[in-house]
Design a protein around this motif. Structure first.
Motif, mmCIF file in Angstrom:
data_model
loop_
_atom_site.group_PDB
_atom_site.id
_atom_site.type_symbol
_atom_site.label_atom_id
_atom_site.label_comp_id
_atom_site.label_asym_id
_atom_site.label_seq_id
_atom_site.Cartn_x
_atom_site.Cartn_y
_atom_site.Cartn_z
ATOM 1 N N PRO A 176 0.809 -1.224 0.000
ATOM 2 C CA PRO A 176 0.000 0.000 0.000
ATOM 3 C C PRO A 176 0.842 1.274 0.000
ATOM 4 O O PRO A 176 0.498 2.258 -0.659
ATOM 5 N N VAL A 177 1.974 1.258 0.696
ATOM 6 C CA VAL A 177 2.848 2.436 0.742
ATOM 7 C C VAL A 177 3.436 2.692 -0.640
ATOM 8 O O VAL A 177 3.448 3.834 -1.120
ATOM 9 N N VAL A 178 3.907 1.636 -1.290
ATOM 10 C CA VAL A 178 4.509 1.779 -2.618
ATOM 11 C C VAL A 178 3.456 2.234 -3.631
ATOM 12 O O VAL A 178 3.720 3.114 -4.455
ATOM 13 N N LEU A 179 2.274 1.668 -3.571
ATOM 14 C CA LEU A 179 1.228 2.034 -4.528
ATOM 15 C C LEU A 179 0.781 3.480 -4.342
ATOM 16 O O LEU A 179 0.450 4.163 -5.315
ATOM 17 N N ARG A 180 0.761 3.961 -3.104
ATOM 18 C CA ARG A 180 0.409 5.363 -2.868
ATOM 19 C C ARG A 180 1.452 6.291 -3.476
ATOM 20 O O ARG A 180 1.129 7.344 -4.009
ATOM 21 N N ARG A 181 2.716 5.899 -3.391
ATOM 22 C CA ARG A 181 3.785 6.740 -3.934
ATOM 23 C C ARG A 181 3.803 6.725 -5.461
ATOM 24 O O ARG A 181 4.234 7.696 -6.074
ATOM 25 N N LEU A 182 3.381 5.635 -6.070
ATOM 26 C CA LEU A 182 3.393 5.545 -7.522
ATOM 27 C C LEU A 182 2.375 6.474 -8.163
ATOM 28 O O LEU A 182 2.613 7.016 -9.233
ATOM 29 N N GLY A 183 1.244 6.642 -7.547
ATOM 30 C CA GLY A 183 0.190 7.464 -8.120
ATOM 31 C C GLY A 183 -0.597 6.686 -9.160
ATOM 32 O O GLY A 183 -0.359 5.505 -9.401
ATOM 33 N N PRO A 184 -1.552 7.351 -9.797
ATOM 34 C CA PRO A 184 -2.427 6.655 -10.750
ATOM 35 C C PRO A 184 -1.679 6.104 -11.974
ATOM 36 O O PRO A 184 -1.916 4.980 -12.392
ATOM 37 N N LEU A 185 -0.752 6.873 -12.535
ATOM 38 C CA LEU A 185 -0.025 6.391 -13.714
ATOM 39 C C LEU A 185 0.906 5.237 -13.351
ATOM 40 O O LEU A 185 1.041 4.275 -14.107
ATOM 41 N N GLY A 186 1.529 5.324 -12.204
ATOM 42 C CA GLY A 186 2.394 4.239 -11.756
ATOM 43 C C GLY A 186 1.609 2.978 -11.479
ATOM 44 O O GLY A 186 2.075 1.873 -11.745
ATOM 45 N N LEU A 187 0.411 3.136 -10.942
ATOM 46 C CA LEU A 187 -0.455 1.986 -10.685
ATOM 47 C C LEU A 187 -0.855 1.305 -11.990
ATOM 48 O O LEU A 187 -0.818 0.072 -12.093
ATOM 49 N N ILE A 188 -1.181 2.105 -12.993
ATOM 50 C CA ILE A 188 -1.532 1.542 -14.306
ATOM 51 C C ILE A 188 -0.321 0.842 -14.920
ATOM 52 O O ILE A 188 -0.436 -0.252 -15.470
ATOM 53 N N ALA A 189 0.855 1.459 -14.797
ATOM 54 C CA ALA A 189 2.075 0.853 -15.348
ATOM 55 C C ALA A 189 2.411 -0.453 -14.623
ATOM 56 O O ALA A 189 2.823 -1.431 -15.258
ATOM 57 N N ALA A 190 2.232 -0.485 -13.306
ATOM 58 C CA ALA A 190 2.508 -1.703 -12.545
ATOM 59 C C ALA A 190 1.529 -2.813 -12.932
ATOM 60 O O ALA A 190 1.919 -3.976 -13.067
ATOM 61 N N ALA A 191 0.261 -2.464 -13.124
ATOM 62 C CA ALA A 191 -0.731 -3.457 -13.536
ATOM 63 C C ALA A 191 -0.426 -3.987 -14.935
ATOM 64 O O ALA A 191 -0.511 -5.190 -15.188
ATOM 65 N N ALA A 192 -0.045 -3.105 -15.859
ATOM 66 C CA ALA A 192 0.298 -3.535 -17.213
ATOM 67 C C ALA A 192 1.543 -4.413 -17.207
ATOM 68 O O ALA A 192 1.615 -5.417 -17.926
ATOM 69 N N GLY A 193 2.519 -4.058 -16.386
ATOM 70 C CA GLY A 193 3.727 -4.877 -16.275
ATOM 71 C C GLY A 193 3.431 -6.246 -15.696
ATOM 72 O O GLY A 193 3.981 -7.253 -16.153
ATOM 73 N N GLY A 194 2.576 -6.303 -14.698
ATOM 74 C CA GLY A 194 2.186 -7.587 -14.118
ATOM 75 C C GLY A 194 1.445 -8.460 -15.109
ATOM 76 O O GLY A 194 1.674 -9.665 -15.188
ATOM 77 N N TYR A 195 0.589 -7.844 -15.901
ATOM 78 C CA TYR A 195 -0.155 -8.582 -16.923
ATOM 79 C C TYR A 195 0.794 -9.118 -17.992
ATOM 80 O O TYR A 195 0.690 -10.269 -18.412
ATOM 81 N N ALA A 196 1.741 -8.279 -18.419
ATOM 82 C CA ALA A 196 2.702 -8.705 -19.439
ATOM 83 C C ALA A 196 3.576 -9.845 -18.914
ATOM 84 O O ALA A 196 3.858 -10.806 -19.641
ATOM 85 N N PHE A 197 3.997 -9.759 -17.664
ATOM 86 C CA PHE A 197 4.819 -10.820 -17.084
ATOM 87 C C PHE A 197 4.032 -12.120 -16.981
ATOM 88 O O PHE A 197 4.565 -13.192 -17.229
ATOM 89 N N LYS A 198 2.748 -12.029 -16.632
ATOM 90 C CA LYS A 198 1.904 -13.222 -16.542
ATOM 91 C C LYS A 198 1.786 -13.896 -17.903
ATOM 92 O O LYS A 198 1.928 -15.120 -18.022
ATOM 93 N N LYS A 199 1.533 -13.109 -18.951
ATOM 94 C CA LYS A 199 1.417 -13.659 -20.297
ATOM 95 C C LYS A 199 2.741 -14.280 -20.740
ATOM 96 O O LYS A 199 2.763 -15.340 -21.357
ATOM 97 N N TYR A 200 3.857 -13.624 -20.432
ATOM 98 C CA TYR A 200 5.175 -14.138 -20.794
ATOM 99 C C TYR A 200 5.441 -15.474 -20.102
ATOM 100 O O TYR A 200 5.901 -16.423 -20.735
ATOM 101 N N SER A 201 5.138 -15.552 -18.808
ATOM 102 C CA SER A 201 5.407 -16.799 -18.084
ATOM 103 C C SER A 201 4.480 -17.925 -18.545
ATOM 104 O O SER A 201 4.897 -19.075 -18.626
ATOM 105 N N GLU A 202 3.222 -17.608 -18.884
ATOM 106 C CA GLU A 202 2.319 -18.629 -19.411
ATOM 107 C C GLU A 202 2.796 -19.135 -20.767
ATOM 108 O O GLU A 202 2.758 -20.338 -21.035
#
Length: 83
Positions: free
Chosen positions: A34-60
Motif C-alpha cells: 500500500p505504501v509503494v502504490l500510494r507513492r506511484l500514483g495513478p499512472l504508476g499503478l496503471i504501469a505496474a498493472a500492465a507490467g504484471g499482466y505482461a509478465f503473466k502472459k510471458y510466463s504462461e
C-alpha cells in the motif's frame, strides 16, 4: 494501520501460491504494497498493472512452450551402425 494488517494477511496468503516466497516474506511484501502504490500514483499503478499482466502472459507462454517441446534425453535415440 489496518490497511497494513490487511495487506500483510493478503500477502501471506498469496505467498502460498508463489514459489520462492515464504509466509513472512509475503506478509512483508503485503504490508509494503500500500505504501509503494500510494507513492506511484495513478499512472504508476496503471504501469505496474500492465507490467504484471505482461509478465503473466510471458510466463504462461514460456510454460506452454516447455510443455509442448519435450527435452531430448541422453541415450534415448537408437544408435546407428555403419555396414
Amino acid at each position: 494501520m489496518i490497511g497494513k494488517i490487511i495487506g500483510a494477511i493478503a500477502g501471506s496468503k498469496a505467498s502460498k501460491h508463489v514459489s520462492g516466497i515464504g509466509g513472512t516474506g509475503g506478509a512483508l511484501l503485503g504490508a509494503a504494497a500500500p505504501v509503494v502504490l500510494r507513492r506511484l500514483g495513478p499512472l504508476g499503478l496503471i504501469a505496474a498493472a500492465a507490467g504484471g499482466y505482461a509478465f503473466k502472459k510471458y510466463s504462461e507462454k514460456r510454460q506452454a512452450q516447455s510443455l509442448k517441446t519435450p527435452q531430448p534425453r541422453f541415450g534415448s535415440e537408437p544408435t546407428r551402425t555403419q555396414a
